[in-house]
Motif scaffolding. Structure first.
Motif, PDB file in Angstrom:
ATOM      1  N   ALA A 145       0.827  -1.209   0.000  1.00 15.39           N
ATOM      2  CA  ALA A 145       0.000   0.000   0.000  1.00 15.39           C
ATOM      3  C   ALA A 145       0.859   1.256   0.000  1.00 15.39           C
ATOM      4  N   LYS A 146       1.923   1.238   0.781  1.00 14.65           N
ATOM      5  CA  LYS A 146       2.817   2.402   0.838  1.00 14.65           C
ATOM      6  C   LYS A 146       3.433   2.677  -0.530  1.00 14.65           C
ATOM      7  N   GLN A 170      -0.080   8.512   5.463  1.00 17.89           N
ATOM      8  CA  GLN A 170      -0.607   9.669   6.176  1.00 17.89           C
ATOM      9  C   GLN A 170      -2.004   9.402   6.707  1.00 17.89           C
ATOM     10  N   ALA A 171      -2.811   8.662   5.928  1.00 17.02           N
ATOM     11  CA  ALA A 171      -4.159   8.320   6.385  1.00 17.02           C
ATOM     12  C   ALA A 171      -4.100   7.446   7.633  1.00 17.02           C
ATOM     13  N   ASN A 178      -3.712   8.931  15.258  1.00 22.19           N
ATOM     14  CA  ASN A 178      -3.735  10.130  16.095  1.00 22.19           C
ATOM     15  C   ASN A 178      -5.140  10.457  16.571  1.00 22.19           C
ATOM     16  N   PHE A 179      -6.120  10.185  15.720  1.00 22.76           N
ATOM     17  CA  PHE A 179      -7.517  10.455  16.085  1.00 22.76           C
ATOM     18  C   PHE A 179      -7.916   9.646  17.314  1.00 22.76           C
ATOM     19  N   ALA A 237       4.973   8.714  12.412  1.00 23.42           N
ATOM     20  CA  ALA A 237       5.225   7.895  11.223  1.00 23.42           C
ATOM     21  C   ALA A 237       5.001   6.426  11.546  1.00 23.42           C
ATOM     22  N   VAL A 238       4.765   5.650  10.485  1.00 23.81           N
ATOM     23  CA  VAL A 238       4.731   4.192  10.565  1.00 23.81           C
ATOM     24  C   VAL A 238       5.591   3.671   9.423  1.00 23.81           C
ATOM     25  N   GLU A 239       6.460   2.720   9.716  1.00 24.04           N
ATOM     26  CA  GLU A 239       7.375   2.190   8.712  1.00 24.04           C
ATOM     27  C   GLU A 239       7.462   0.677   8.835  1.00 24.04           C
TER      28      GLU A 239
END
Length: 390
Positions: free
Chosen positions: A209-210, A219-220, A226-227, A234-236
Motif C-alpha cells: 500500500a505504501k 498519512q491516512a 492520532n484520532f 510515522a509508521v514504517e
C-alpha cells in the motif's frame, strides 16, 4: 450491492438446529433479519454474535470460491439453509440456498422479480437466447461456478459481493506475530499475491500500500491513529532485531525518543494499527462490498474504543460500504446510536434480532429513559420495553 435481509438455519429439524431471524411478529417465528448500512450486533455471551458474522463470511466465501461445501462439511457446517435479499440502487436479487451433508438440495435466484435459476429443475437463464436452458453442475458446488458475465450477470453480482467482503477478528492476533522474511521478495509481488482477506498479512499489505499510494496511504493511517490518541509521527517497515532476517511494522510515537516495533506494541495498539492499515488499503485499492469486524474495541481502554467507533462511523456511515460489527464492550455500545443496533435475544434454537426496523416503538421509547445504551441491552429493554401494568 448490499445484503439487506437474511434468514438462516443450520441443521434444520435436527437436535442442533439454530436459526438467525428477526423479532417474532404476532408470535410467529421465521421473520427476516433486516440490516442497515451500519450495524452493531450486541448481545449477552453465547447469544450468537460471532456465529452470525461467521455465517455471512461463509456464504461470501462460497460465492467467491474461497471455500467449498466440502470444506464446510469438514468443519461441521455442511448442512444449512440461506435466504437472502441483496439490493443495489433500484435493483434487487433474492437468493435461496439449501445444502445437506455438503450437497446442494436447492438453489434459487430471482432478479427484480424474474426467476433466473431453479437448481432442482435444472433451469438457468441465458441472456444470449433470452430463455432458460438446462444445466448441470456437481452437487457439491454452487451454480455460481458457471458464472459468465455475458450470460449470467446475476452470478457476477453475487460473486463480486462475496469477493469484496472483508472480515477482521479484532479480538484476535491481526498479524502481530507475522513478519516478512525478505522485503525484496515482497516488493516484487503482484497485487494479486497479497491476500486482502488474510488479516495476518498486514505487514505485506502495508508494504504494498505504501508503494502503491505513496501520497496518501501512510498519512491516512497516521492521522487515524492520532484520532484515537495513539500519537504517531510515522509508521514504517524496518528490520527487527532477530537472529534471523525479519521485517515488521514500526511506529514512531511523538512522545517517545525511540521507535516501537510490533512485538513491543500493546495488543490493543497493534489491533488498532492493523485494522486501520487494512481498512485504509481496501478503501484505496477497491471498494469493499461489506466489512465484518468481530469484537470491535476488544483490548482498548474506554476512551480509545469510543474514538475508534467514532472514526469508523465517520468513515463509513454515508458510504456505499456496509459495516457489520459485533461487540460486548459497554463503551462501544454507548457510542453507537441505537438506530444501528442489532440486539440479539437468544431462545432455544434461535438468535432473534431486535432492531429499529422491527421494534421502532421500543427503541424510540427508550430514548427518553435517561439510561445508557448499555442498559438498553443489560436490562433486556430491547425486547420488553416498559412493562405495562394490568
Amino acid at each position: 450491492m448490499q445484503l439487506k435481509k437474511i434468514k438462516f438455519s443450520r441443521f434444520k429439524g435436527e437436535i442442533g438446529e439454530w436459526n438467525i431471524e428477526g423479532r417474532p411478529q404476532d408470535d410467529k417465528f421465521d421473520q427476516w433479519l433486516e440490516l442497515n448500512n451500519m450495524n452493531l450486533i450486541t448481545g449477552k455471551n453465547a447469544s450468537g454474535k460471532s456465529r452470525t458474522i461467521e455465517v455471512i463470511r461463509q456464504i461470501a466465501a462460497l460465492f467467491s470460491g474461497d471455500t467449498e461445501l466440502s470444506r464446510l462439511t469438514l468443519l461441521g457446517y455442511g448442512t444449512a439453509e440461506y435466504e437472502m435479499l441483496f439490493c443495489e440502487d433500484a435493483s434487487e436479487i433474492q437468493y435461496f440456498l439449501s445444502f445437506q451433508d455438503g450437497k446442494v438440495i436447492q438453489e434459487i435466484i430471482i432478479e427484480d422479480g424474474k426467476k433466473r435459476l431453479n437448481r432442482s429443475e435444472s433451469r438457468l437463464w441465458y441472456e444470449g437466447v433470452k430463455d432458460f436452458l438446462e444445466f448441470e453442475v456437481d452437487p457439491d458446488v454452487l451454480a455460481i461456478s458457471k458464472r459468465d458475465k455475458k450470460q449470467h450477470s446475476f452470478f457476477e453480482k453475487l460473486y463480486t459481493w462475496g469477493d469484496r467482503l472483508n472480515f477482521y477478528r479484532f479480538g484476535g492476533d491481526l498479524g502481530k506475530r507475522t513478519f516478512l522474511n525478505d522485503i525484496d521478495i515482497v516488493s516484487s509481488l503482484n497485487e494479486q499475491d497479497i491476500d486482502l482477506k488474510n488479516e495476518d498479512e498486514v505487514t505485506g499489505i502495508f508494504f504494498k500500500a505504501k508503494n502503491k499510494f505513496p501520497e496518501s496511504f501512510v498519512q491516512a493511517v497516521v492521522d487515524d491513529m492520532n484520532f484515537i490518541e495513539y500519537h504517531l509521527s510515522a509508521v514504517e517497515i524496518e528490520k527487527l532485531r532477530f537472529p534471523i532476517s525479519a521485517y515488521g511494522l514500526v511506529a514512531y510515537e511523538s512522545d517517545l525518543g525511540h521507535p516501537t516495533d510490533q512485538r513491543e506494541m500493546s495488543q490493543g495498539m497493534f489491533r488498532a494499527l492493523s485494522l486501520l492499515i487494512q481498512l485504509n488499503y481496501v478503501i484505496l485499492e477497491r471498494v469493499p462490498s461489506c466489512i465484518l469486524i468481530d469484537d470491535i474495541g476488544e483490548g482498548l481502554d474506554f476512551q480509545r474504543s469510543q474514538q475508534l467507533i467514532t472514526l469508523i462511523l465517520n468513515k463509513f456511515k454515508d458510504s456505499q460500504i456496509q459495516i457489520i460489527m459485533t461487540t460486548n464492550d459497554r463503551f462501544v455500545m454507548n457510542k453507537v446510536p441505537l438506530e444501528y443496533w442489532q440486539a440479539i435475544h437468544r431462545v432455544p434454537k434461535r438468535s432473534l434480532f431486535y432492531n429499529y426496523q422491527n421494534s421502532r416503538e421500543i427503541f424510540e421509547e427508550y430514548k427518553y429513559s435517561g439510561l445508557s445504551n448499555f442498559d438498553f441491552l443489560a436490562t433486556g429493554f430491547y425486547s420488553t420495553g416498559f412493562q405495562k401494568e394490568e
